[in-house]
Write a protein that holds these residues in place. Structure first.
Motif, short mmCIF file in Angstrom:
data_model
loop_
_atom_site.label_atom_id
_atom_site.label_comp_id
_atom_site.label_asym_id
_atom_site.label_seq_id
_atom_site.Cartn_x
_atom_site.Cartn_y
_atom_site.Cartn_z
N PRO A 1 -20.11 -59.32 -69.25
CA PRO A 1 -20.74 -58.05 -69.81
C PRO A 1 -20.63 -57.15 -68.51
O PRO A 1 -20.94 -56.06 -68.85
CB PRO A 1 -22.26 -58.54 -69.92
CG PRO A 1 -22.27 -59.90 -69.10
CD PRO A 1 -20.86 -60.46 -68.77
N VAL B 1 -23.78 -52.03 -68.89
CA VAL B 1 -23.51 -53.40 -69.54
C VAL B 1 -22.70 -53.37 -70.91
O VAL B 1 -22.87 -52.52 -71.58
CB VAL B 1 -25.14 -54.09 -69.74
CG1 VAL B 1 -24.60 -55.55 -70.66
CG2 VAL B 1 -25.83 -54.17 -68.49
N THR B 2 -21.81 -54.24 -71.13
CA THR B 2 -20.87 -54.07 -72.38
C THR B 2 -21.19 -55.18 -73.13
O THR B 2 -21.40 -56.27 -72.66
CB THR B 2 -19.34 -53.80 -71.95
OG1 THR B 2 -18.91 -54.83 -71.12
CG2 THR B 2 -19.32 -52.51 -70.89
N MET C 1 -20.08 -58.53 -75.17
CA MET C 1 -19.25 -59.60 -74.90
C MET C 1 -18.41 -60.13 -75.85
O MET C 1 -17.46 -60.69 -75.68
CB MET C 1 -20.04 -60.97 -74.16
CG MET C 1 -20.99 -60.34 -72.89
SD MET C 1 -21.79 -61.68 -72.55
CE MET C 1 -20.61 -63.02 -71.92
N TYR D 1 -28.71 -60.18 -75.25
CA TYR D 1 -28.58 -59.32 -73.84
C TYR D 1 -30.16 -59.00 -73.38
O TYR D 1 -30.68 -58.41 -74.10
CB TYR D 1 -27.98 -58.42 -73.73
CG TYR D 1 -26.21 -58.53 -74.38
CD1 TYR D 1 -25.10 -58.72 -73.50
CD2 TYR D 1 -26.20 -58.40 -75.78
CE1 TYR D 1 -24.12 -58.87 -74.10
CE2 TYR D 1 -25.05 -58.91 -76.34
CZ TYR D 1 -23.80 -58.97 -75.42
OH TYR D 1 -22.41 -59.20 -75.96
N VAL E 1 -28.29 -63.55 -70.14
CA VAL E 1 -27.33 -63.46 -71.46
C VAL E 1 -27.40 -64.97 -71.92
O VAL E 1 -27.50 -65.77 -71.45
CB VAL E 1 -26.14 -63.16 -71.22
CG1 VAL E 1 -25.19 -63.39 -72.63
CG2 VAL E 1 -25.84 -61.81 -70.58
#
Length: 245
Positions: free
Chosen positions: A117, A156-157, A159, A188, A226
């Protein structure tokens, strides 16, 4: 001479009459006083009434006694109290063999593939079903997720791609986003500046927010927490990250 004698006799008669009248008066006064005394004494002294002696414990006849029989409900001498038996199984730490078996079963039940992430791949705490110490809470409990370290404000991306099913703020884990795909949900926590909302569809690698804070882990380095659930059961997120990521 004769006249003198006559006067003397008259004087004696007058004296005798005076004393006679005086005696009569004294007698009358005496009788009046005596009569008054008797009247007063009679008023003060109560008249005795005739009393009748009553004998104690004499049997009284002529009265028929009616005795009513009173019936009381019977009370059971023995009361049976039901016995409740509760068996609390002792807590047993999962063995490494159990943990490995559970992880393998979880991986085989889904086709989930995850990416990191954050740009950096710095992990400060891994998934653990065994109890670990939470310094911020001063407790020991399982750590059912992975902590990825970074700096406050780092992007934050997602996953994996999927649908945003929940955007919330948790007292322990802070601002949270949940993204579902098939039978898996990726959670998240510790975010800030969230850029998605419930109902959005996201793609793998899409920005969903930046690093904020995890309240129950504030004594650790800056990070996000996470967690992954497969069929509502927690699983190790690192088990779904490919080695090439």
């Amino acid at each position: 001479m004769s006249e003198n004698n006559s006067r003397k006799k008259k004087s004696r008669y007058e004296k005798a009459g005076f004393y006679t009248a005086l005696s009569i008066c004294l007698i009358a006064v005496t009788m009046a006083v005596y009569s008054t005394y008797n009247t007063i004494s009679g008023a003060k002294e109560p008249t005795e009434q005739p009393t009748t002696a009553v004998e104690v414990n004499n049997q009284v006849t002529g009265i028929t006694e009616i005795a009513e029989e009173t019936t009381f409900p019977k009370v059971a001498n023995e009361i049976t109290v039901p016995t409740i038996s509760v068996t609390i199984p002792p807590y047993t730490e999962p063995t490494e063999q159990d943990t490995t078996r559970n992880a393998l079963q979880t991986m085989l039940s889904t086709d989930l593939t995850l990416s990191y992430p954050l740009n950096q791949k710095n992990i400060i705490r891994e998934y653990s079903e065994k109890t670990v110490y939470y310094k911020s809470l001063n407790v020991w409990k399982s750590h059912l997720g992975v902590d990825f370290a970074g700096e406050i404000g780092d992007e934050v991306t997602a996953m994996t791609g999927g649908a945003v099913i929940k955007v919330d703020e948790d007292k322990l884990y802070g601002k949270t986003v949940e993204i579902a795909t098939d039978n898996a949900v990726v959670i998240y926590s510790g975010l800030n500046g969230i850029t998605v909302k419930e109902g959005d569809s996201v793609e793998n690698g899409q920005k969903i927010g930046v690093i904020g804070a995890v309240p129950c882990e504030v004594h650790d380095k800056n990070h996000i927490h996470v967690a992954v659930k497969i069929d509502r059961q927690f699983a190790d997120p690192l088990s779904f990250i490919s080695n090439g990521e």
